[in-house]
Design a protein around this motif. Structure first.
Motif, PDB file in Angstrom:
ATOM      1  N   ILE A 198      17.112  15.258  -9.352  1.00 58.93           N
ATOM      2  CA  ILE A 198      18.025  15.074  -8.214  1.00 58.93           C
ATOM      3  C   ILE A 198      18.508  13.631  -8.233  1.00 58.93           C
ATOM      4  O   ILE A 198      17.697  12.704  -8.308  1.00 58.93           O
ATOM      5  N   PRO A 199      19.813  13.399  -8.179  1.00 61.62           N
ATOM      6  CA  PRO A 199      20.322  12.024  -8.249  1.00 61.62           C
ATOM      7  C   PRO A 199      19.799  11.159  -7.097  1.00 61.62           C
ATOM      8  O   PRO A 199      19.553  11.652  -5.995  1.00 61.62           O
ATOM      9  N   GLU A 200      19.644   9.868  -7.369  1.00 66.26           N
ATOM     10  CA  GLU A 200      19.159   8.947  -6.342  1.00 66.26           C
ATOM     11  C   GLU A 200      20.094   8.864  -5.147  1.00 66.26           C
ATOM     12  O   GLU A 200      19.659   8.493  -4.053  1.00 66.26           O
ATOM     13  N   SER A 201      21.340   9.215  -5.328  1.00 65.44           N
ATOM     14  CA  SER A 201      22.264   9.235  -4.189  1.00 65.44           C
ATOM     15  C   SER A 201      21.887  10.337  -3.199  1.00 65.44           C
ATOM     16  O   SER A 201      22.213  10.258  -2.016  1.00 65.44           O
ATOM     17  N   THR A 202      21.187  11.342  -3.672  1.00 62.17           N
ATOM     18  CA  THR A 202      20.737  12.447  -2.828  1.00 62.17           C
ATOM     19  C   THR A 202      19.277  12.278  -2.425  1.00 62.17           C
ATOM     20  O   THR A 202      18.916  12.498  -1.267  1.00 62.17           O
ATOM     21  N   LEU A 203      18.432  11.895  -3.371  1.00 61.58           N
ATOM     22  CA  LEU A 203      17.013  11.665  -3.114  1.00 61.58           C
ATOM     23  C   LEU A 203      16.698  10.224  -3.512  1.00 61.58           C
ATOM     24  O   LEU A 203      16.354   9.934  -4.656  1.00 61.58           O
ATOM     25  N   PRO A 204      16.848   9.301  -2.562  1.00 64.42           N
ATOM     26  CA  PRO A 204      16.628   7.881  -2.888  1.00 64.42           C
ATOM     27  C   PRO A 204      15.199   7.615  -3.341  1.00 64.42           C
ATOM     28  O   PRO A 204      14.276   8.355  -3.004  1.00 64.42           O
ATOM     29  N   ARG A 205      15.046   6.555  -4.127  1.00 63.42           N
ATOM     30  CA  ARG A 205      13.733   6.089  -4.573  1.00 63.42           C
ATOM     31  C   ARG A 205      13.504   4.681  -4.038  1.00 63.42           C
ATOM     32  O   ARG A 205      14.451   3.932  -3.838  1.00 63.42           O
ATOM     33  N   ASP A 206      12.241   4.318  -3.860  1.00 63.06           N
ATOM     34  CA  ASP A 206      11.934   2.954  -3.449  1.00 63.06           C
ATOM     35  C   ASP A 206      11.781   2.070  -4.691  1.00 63.06           C
ATOM     36  O   ASP A 206      11.988   2.527  -5.816  1.00 63.06           O
TER      37      ASP A 206
END
Length: 102
Positions: free
Chosen positions: A34-42
Motif C-alpha cells: 500500500i503506498p505511503e500516501s495511503t498508509l503512512p509510515r513513521d
C-alpha cells in the motif's frame, strides 16, 4: 463487494491457509504494498493507522499477542507475527504497529 458499497477499497484479507508464518508474511507483504500516501509510515518504517481496534483478554493478551511468549517481545522488524496459541494459528500486528495507531 460487501465493503466496496461504502467506498472501502484498500481491503486486505488473509489467504486462508493453516500456515501461520506464511499468512503473517503474506499479510505484511500486502500491507507494505500500500503506498505511503495511503498508509503512512513513521521514521522507523512502521505503518501509522488512523484507527486500530485491538482486543484485550482477561489473560492479558493484546490482539493475538500473549504474555510470556516471544511474539509480544517484537519491538522492531516485522509488522505482523504468527501466534501459535490455537490451531490454526492466529496472526497479529506487532506491538510497535498497534502503538502507532492514532
Amino acid at each position: 463487494k460487501f465493503l466496496s458499497r461504502w467506498g472501502l477499497t484498500n481491503i486486505i484479507s488473509l489467504d486462508g491457509s493453516t500456515d501461520g508464518e506464511k499468512e503473517a508474511a503474506n499479510y505484511e507483504t500486502k500491507m507494505r504494498a500500500i503506498p505511503e500516501s495511503t498508509l503512512p509510515r513513521d521514521s522507523d518504517g512502521f505503518p501509522i493507522f488512523d484507527l486500530a481496534l485491538v482486543g484485550v483478554g482477561n489473560d492479558g493478551h493484546i490482539g493475538s499477542l500473549y504474555p510470556n511468549r516471544g511474539e509480544i517481545d517484537v519491538v522492531d522488524g516485522p509488522w505482523t507475527v504468527a501466534a501459535f496459541m490455537k490451531d490454526p494459528p492466529s496472526i497479529s500486528l506487532t506491538l510497535p504497529v498497534m502503538q502507532r495507531a492514532k
